[in-house]
Every structure is written in C-alpha cells, then in structure tokens.
Write an enzyme that holds these catalytic residues in place. Structure first.
Site, PDB file in Angstrom:
ATOM      1  CB  ALA A  65      -0.926  -0.004   1.215  1.00 36.19           C
ATOM      2  CB  ALA A  66       4.397   1.818  -0.473  1.00 36.25           C
TER       3      ALA A  66
ATOM      4  NE  ARG B  89      -3.110   4.677 -13.462  1.00 31.71           N
ATOM      5  CZ  ARG B  89      -3.053   3.393 -13.795  1.00 31.71           C
ATOM      6  NH1 ARG B  89      -3.730   2.956 -14.837  1.00 31.71           N
ATOM      7  NH2 ARG B  89      -2.337   2.550 -13.078  1.00 31.71           N
TER       8      ARG B  89
ATOM      9  CE  LYS C  15      -4.365   2.386  -5.973  1.00 31.66           C
ATOM     10  NZ  LYS C  15      -3.854   1.898  -7.282  1.00 31.66           N
TER      11      LYS C  15
ATOM     12  CG  ASP D 297      -4.531  -1.584  -5.858  1.00 35.20           C
ATOM     13  OD1 ASP D 297      -4.350  -2.818  -5.773  1.00 35.20           O
ATOM     14  OD2 ASP D 297      -3.959  -0.875  -6.699  1.00 35.20           O
TER      15      ASP D 297
ATOM     16  CG  ASN E 212      -4.965   0.834 -11.520  1.00 34.69           C
ATOM     17  OD1 ASN E 212      -4.152   0.727 -10.618  1.00 34.69           O
ATOM     18  ND2 ASN E 212      -5.231  -0.142 -12.358  1.00 34.69           N
TER      19      ASN E 212
ATOM     20  NE  ARG F 244     -29.936  16.559  14.015  1.00 40.73           N
ATOM     21  CZ  ARG F 244     -30.032  17.667  14.746  1.00 40.73           C
ATOM     22  NH1 ARG F 244     -31.200  18.299  14.832  1.00 40.73           N
ATOM     23  NH2 ARG F 244     -28.996  18.136  15.393  1.00 40.73           N
TER      24      ARG F 244
ATOM     25  CE1 TYR G 245     -27.634  26.456  21.797  1.00 38.00           C
ATOM     26  CE2 TYR G 245     -28.568  27.474  19.839  1.00 38.00           C
ATOM     27  CZ  TYR G 245     -27.483  27.249  20.673  1.00 38.00           C
ATOM     28  OH  TYR G 245     -26.266  27.794  20.373  1.00 38.00           O
TER      29      TYR G 245
ATOM     30  CB  ALA H 165     -54.741  23.565  20.607  1.00 38.43           C
TER      31      ALA H 165
HETATM   32  C1  UD1 Z   1       1.386  -4.557 -10.739  1.00 37.68           C
HETATM   33  C2  UD1 Z   1       2.212  -5.700 -11.284  1.00 37.68           C
HETATM   34  C3  UD1 Z   1       1.565  -6.228 -12.564  1.00 37.68           C
HETATM   35  C4  UD1 Z   1       0.139  -6.642 -12.270  1.00 37.68           C
HETATM   36  C5  UD1 Z   1      -0.638  -5.494 -11.642  1.00 37.68           C
HETATM   37  C6  UD1 Z   1      -1.991  -5.981 -11.189  1.00 37.68           C
HETATM   38  C7  UD1 Z   1       4.543  -5.282 -10.727  1.00 37.68           C
HETATM   39  C8  UD1 Z   1       5.842  -4.803 -11.214  1.00 37.68           C
HETATM   40  N1  UD1 Z   1       3.552  -5.245 -11.574  1.00 37.68           N
HETATM   41  O1  UD1 Z   1       1.449  -3.497 -11.678  1.00 37.68           O
HETATM   42  O2  UD1 Z   1       2.294  -7.338 -13.069  1.00 37.68           O
HETATM   43  O3  UD1 Z   1      -0.505  -7.061 -13.475  1.00 37.68           O
HETATM   44  O4  UD1 Z   1       0.049  -4.991 -10.487  1.00 37.68           O
HETATM   45  O5  UD1 Z   1      -2.769  -4.909 -10.722  1.00 37.68           O
HETATM   46  O6  UD1 Z   1       4.442  -5.703  -9.589  1.00 37.68           O
HETATM   47  N2  UD1 Z   1       3.252  -0.596  -4.441  1.00 37.68           N
HETATM   48  C9  UD1 Z   1       4.099  -0.459  -3.355  1.00 37.68           C
HETATM   49  N3  UD1 Z   1       5.334   0.092  -3.538  1.00 37.68           N
HETATM   50  C10 UD1 Z   1       5.765   0.495  -4.762  1.00 37.68           C
HETATM   51  C11 UD1 Z   1       4.909   0.335  -5.868  1.00 37.68           C
HETATM   52  C12 UD1 Z   1       3.662  -0.230  -5.681  1.00 37.68           C
HETATM   53  O7  UD1 Z   1       3.721  -0.801  -2.234  1.00 37.68           O
HETATM   54  O8  UD1 Z   1       6.894   0.987  -4.838  1.00 37.68           O
HETATM   55  C13 UD1 Z   1       1.925  -1.184  -4.239  1.00 37.68           C
HETATM   56  C14 UD1 Z   1       0.823  -0.272  -4.679  1.00 37.68           C
HETATM   57  O9  UD1 Z   1       0.378   0.560  -3.619  1.00 37.68           O
HETATM   58  C15 UD1 Z   1      -0.261  -1.257  -5.092  1.00 37.68           C
HETATM   59  C16 UD1 Z   1       0.519  -2.464  -5.580  1.00 37.68           C
HETATM   60  O10 UD1 Z   1       1.808  -2.337  -5.029  1.00 37.68           O
HETATM   61  O11 UD1 Z   1      -1.065  -1.643  -4.012  1.00 37.68           O
HETATM   62  C17 UD1 Z   1       0.599  -2.522  -7.094  1.00 37.68           C
HETATM   63  O12 UD1 Z   1       1.242  -1.337  -7.532  1.00 37.68           O
HETATM   64  P1  UD1 Z   1       0.851  -0.644  -8.904  1.00 37.68           P
HETATM   65  O13 UD1 Z   1       1.703   0.545  -9.097  1.00 37.68           O
HETATM   66  O14 UD1 Z   1      -0.606  -0.485  -9.000  1.00 37.68           O
HETATM   67  O15 UD1 Z   1       1.371  -1.764  -9.915  1.00 37.68           O
HETATM   68  P2  UD1 Z   1       0.920  -1.996 -11.400  1.00 37.68           P
HETATM   69  O16 UD1 Z   1       1.727  -1.113 -12.286  1.00 37.68           O
HETATM   70  O17 UD1 Z   1      -0.538  -1.947 -11.504  1.00 37.68           O
HETATM   71 CA    CA Z   2      -2.351  -1.419 -10.118  1.00 36.88          CA
END
Ligand code: UD1
Ligand code: CA
Length: 500
Positions: free
Chosen positions: A13-14, A19, A26, A112, A236, A341, A395, A431
């Site tokens: 989740a980094a 987008r 996200k 995600d 995304n 409420r 009030y 009333a």
């Molecule tokens: C990635 C996969 C791809 C796959 C797709 C599915 C890689 C290189 N590619 O691509 O093969 O089809 O997911 O959705 O792994 N994240 C980190 N640190 C980072 C980059 C990303 O924690 O430095 C996390 C993101 O928050 C996300 C997940 O990794 O939860 C996927 O990252 P994202 O950038 O969406 O990868 P894709 O390009 O979609």
């Molecule tokens: Ca992705």
C-alpha cells in the site's frame, strides 16, 4: 502451523495512486462502506497469518493510522526511496525477519484489490502447499489485458511475468495477466529479491521478476487462474472504483436475497458490507443501508430511505426516511419524511410520523409523534401522544436542555415545550400551549390570555374584499355597510381580492 496458515501476509500500500487524482490516499477510498485497504486486511486476517504487514510510503501517516485503526495487530512497514513492488516486499521481509526469520508460505497482495476474498486466497495457499511450490501466482484471463503484467509460459509452464511497458508486441497479445497476488516460500523470496535489479522501463524493483528468477533456478513455479476476474481487479482510477463498488453491491444483495431478504429493485438499493439483515426483511426501491445498520425480521425499509448505523426492530416500517445512529423498536412505524439524528430512539409499536425530526430523544413504547414536529433532547413516556406541529424548544442560545414527558400524556397541537421542563404522567395540554412550567400528573395546562374577538374588524379594515363580502353576507348586512376603499388602513394589502 497448518498447511494453509501463512507465516505472513504482506499487503502492498505504498504506491501513489496518481490516477485517482485525490488528496486521499487511493487505498483509503471506499466501496461498500469499507476502504480498499479495509477489504484487503479483512481477507488477509481471515487467513490467520502469524504476521500481517502493511507496506506504506505515499501519505504514510494517513495510511498507517488507518491500517492500525482497522487492525491493531498489523505491522506497519515503511518502504524506502527505492521504488517498486519488489522493493516494497523486500522492506517488509526485512522488518518481519528482524523478530525471527520467516519460514514457510508468505502471501503478498495489493491493497487496492477490494473483491479478493479469503476463499480465493485459501485456495491459492492450498495449491501452493499441495504442490510444494516455491512460487504460486494468482492469474486471470481478461478480454483487455492492457496495463497489466502478462504471464509468460513455455510448454504450459509459467516462466515469468512481463510488464506492459517492457513487453514485445507479441507478448502484449497474451491475455493471461498477473493479479499481484502471490504465495512465496519465504526463503526463496528473500534470496530471489536479493538478485532483482532495476533494469526495466520504470527503473523499479519489480516483484514480478522473482517469478522468472525462481523458474531459472529450477524451482517449482505455478499459476492458479481465477475465472471470476472481478475478484482480482484492482482500482487505479475512479471509474474502476465505481464499477467495483457496483459489483460488490450486486454481490452483497445477491447474498442477502439468498438468505431470505426481498430486494425489490437491486439497481437502486445499496447495502454496505457490514450491514446485517434478517429473514423476510423487504428493501423497497431507493434504499441505502450504511455502516453497521441492522434490520430485524420482517421489517420493511423504503422506498427512498437512507440509514447509517441504525437498528430497526422486527416488523417495523421505515418509509422515506433519512437517519443515522438511531434505534427503532419492533413494530414501530417511521415516516414518510422523517429525519432521525443521532440518539433518536423509538420504542416498540411507537410512531415517528410525517415531517418529524428527532435528535437525542427517546420516545417510549406505543408513544406517537405523528406530524410536523421537532423532538430534541427529550424523553417521552409510554403511550403518550404529541400533538401536531410541536417543538421541543431545547436551546436557549447557549446550552441545550431536556424535556421530560411522562406516560400516557396527551399534548395539544402547536405546543412549545421550553426546556428544561417536565410534563407529568397522564397530563394534558391545550392546543397552542407554551409549556414553560412543569405540568403535574393529571393536570391540564393551557397558556396565553383569553381569546379576544374584535367585532367587525374585517368589514372595517379589509373592505371590498371577498372576506368582507362573505362576512357581510353571514352577518346579514347589505354590501353598502362595508367601509369605502378610501378609508382603508394605509399600507394594508388586499390579499385574495383579485376578483374586483
Ligand atoms: C502490478 C504488477 C503487474 C500486475 C498489476 C496488477 C509489478 C511490477 N507489476 O502493476 O504485473 O498485473 O500490479 O494490478 O508488480 N506498491 C508499493 N510500492 C511500490 C509500488 C507499488 O507498495 O513501490 C503497491 C501499490 O500501492 C499497489 C501495488 O503495489 O497496491 C501494485 O502497484 P501498482 O503501481 O498499481 O502496480 P501496477 O503497475 O498496476
Ligand atoms: Ca495497479
């Protein structure tokens, strides 16, 4: 440790989620009343992992606080400045190994992918264990694979994953894609990540490269394919957020219908994942149930009703109502056009009627507030009836005060209860009473002076109006007795007098 219990689950989740074009990270966006990360953590926790890690970097404080708030047992791992999914997992291993080196299966999943469920993950783990794999990757086949990593196979065996931007035109034809969900043997993962470089179009450390590395070392690498692509679709952008939200809702409603809930119009009915519904509940069109709302057996909600964190008792009906943090007793009726409420409580068989607003007030069993009334900061006893168009005047401009009305009281229409004030059991009010003093049990309270009738006022002050003519006829006067127009009170209007 059982065959399918993982040593760790690592939730990624980094990433920035560019987008989404949002101030909010996200993974904190919601569908079905739960954040994307919340969905991922729910599925992850269901696997009963020994360790559960969430990797954060972009808006790390917000994401870390959210994750810890959802699950106090998560280990928050900070990714460093080296980018890529591979680096994210490497950071997680470093943090988790610090306590004791991980051994056995490690699940990696993205934060995600909200529809990915524990069942699918359990099957993936089971396949990984049964085949004694080094790497098991979850894949799916889609119509439009654009943007995803493609699964490379030779003679049917998985040999690697290539990202869209690094793929050849021929590889881009492949429709089997990487879902970013894997099980790795911890030792294989640790070792392979050490050998992954950043030699790709994005200059990132790709987790996907572990697949090819393990294959080249002759280790067993397999893919498990899911038919139902919704389960593995990532968010995304906001178009996908809405599409996945609608699909999740469709599935939630289907589950409840199979449990015995009638949903008249699934297209306009929205139910969050944590809502609980009993048998023979009916949801009419335009109903939205959010948060921890619970509806008991046989109750009917809607049409056009939105409830958040509301408990609805058995057999109750709630029509065209907007409510939050409220409790409606069994057999009670609410609406149409009610506003509940926080702290609104209605007893069994009670009634909150039309154009009634209730806040921080309990209305007793079989008590009724039928029409056009504001009830704030009050208690109303069993069997009491509140007359139409009353206001609980709570009030004083600085502080809020409470009104207490006893059991089986009958208050007249258009009453003002100027709090703090108490009306005793079995009391009546006339009333138009402004209740400023306590009313003893059994008393009748009236307020205001005696009525004064100013005879002939309309004939004198509103001459030549339909009212004056009607009055004159009723009084048996000839029309000549009404005052001529030039003696009218200056500035007075002749409303309704447009037939002249
Ligand atoms: C990635 C996969 C791809 C796959 C797709 C599915 C890689 C290189 N590619 O691509 O093969 O089809 O997911 O959705 O792994 N994240 C980190 N640190 C980072 C980059 C990303 O924690 O430095 C996390 C993101 O928050 C996300 C997940 O990794 O939860 C996927 O990252 P994202 O950038 O969406 O990868 P894709 O390009 O979609
Ligand atoms: Ca992705």
């Amino acid at each position: 440790m059982s065959l399918t219990q993982p040593a760790a689950v690592v939730v990624l989740a980094a990433g920035e989620g560019t987008r989404m074009k949002s101030r909010i990270p996200k993974v904190l966006h919601e569908i079905g009343g739960r954040s994307l990360l919340g969905h991922a953590l729910t599925a992850a926790r269901a696997l009963d992992p020994a360790r559960l890690a969430v990797v954060v970097r972009h808006q790390r404080d917000a994401v870390a606080a959210h994750a810890s708030g959802l699950d106090a047992g998560v280990t928050i791992v900070d990714q460093d400045e080296v980018p890529g999914t591979g680096r994210a997992v490497q950071c997680a291993l470093g943090a988790l190994d610090a306590a004791a080196a991980l051994e056995g299966p490690v699940v990696v999943m993205a934060g995600d992918t909200p529809l990915l469920d524990a069942g699918t993950l359990t099957e993936l783990l089971a396949a990984h264990g049964a085949d004694a794999n080094a790497v098991t990757v979850l894949t799916t086949t889609v119509e439009d694979p654009h943007g995803y990593g493609r699964i490379l196979r030779e003679d049917g065996a998985v040999v690697g994953v290539v990202e869209e931007r690094d793929a050849t035109a021929e590889q881009r034809q492949i429709r089997e894609i990487n879902t970013s969900t894997y099980v790795f043997d911890a030792a294989v993962l640790r070792e392979a990540l050490g050998g992954v470089g950043q030699d790709n179009d994005q200059g990132e450390v790709y987790l996907t490269d572990v697949v090819a590395l393990a294959h080249r070392r002759g280790l067993p690498v397999r893919a498990i394919s899911v038919e139902d692509s919704w389960l593995v679709e990532g968010v995304n952008d906001r178009v996908q957020l809405a599409a996945l939200g609608a699909e999740l809702n469709r599935r939630t409603l289907e589950r409840w219908m199979r449990e015995g809930v009638t949903v008249v119009d699934p297209g306009t009915t929205w139910v969050d994942v944590d809502v609980e519904l009993a048998r023979d509940v009916t949801l009419l069109p335009g109903t939205q149930l959010h948060g921890r709302t619970r509806v008991d057996e046989g109750a009917t909600i809607g049409p056009d009703t939105t409830l958040r964190d509301v408990v609805v008792g058995a057999g109750a009906t709630v029509v065209r109502t907007h409510g939050s943090d409220a409790e409606l007793g069994a057999g009670s009726t609410t609406g149409p056009f009610a506003y509940l409420r926080p702290g609104a409580q209605l007893g069994e068989r009670g009634k909150i009627g039309t154009f009634v607003e209730v806040k921080n007030a309990s209305i007793g069993p079989a008590a009724k507030v039928p029409h056009l009334t504001y009830v704030g900061d009050a208690e109303i006893g069993e069997g009491t009836n509140i007359g139409a168009s009353s206001v609980f005047v709570n009030y004083d401009g600085v502080a809020k005060h409470r009104t207490r009305i006893g059991a089986h009281a009958r208050t007249g229409s258009d009453n003002m209860f100027v709090a703090p004030v108490t009306v005793g059991d079995g009391a009546y009010t006339g009333a138009g009473t402004t209740v400023r003093e306590d009313v003893p049990p059994g008393a009748l309270a009236v307020s205001g002076g005696p009525q004064r009738n100013i005879e002939g006022w309309v004939l004198r002050s509103r001459p030549e109006t339909d009212s004056a003519r009607a009055a004159a006829r009723a009084l048996g006067h000839g029309p000549e007795t009404t005052t001529p127009r030039d003696q009218q009170v200056p500035g007075a209007t002749a409303e309704g007098d447009n037939n002249r």
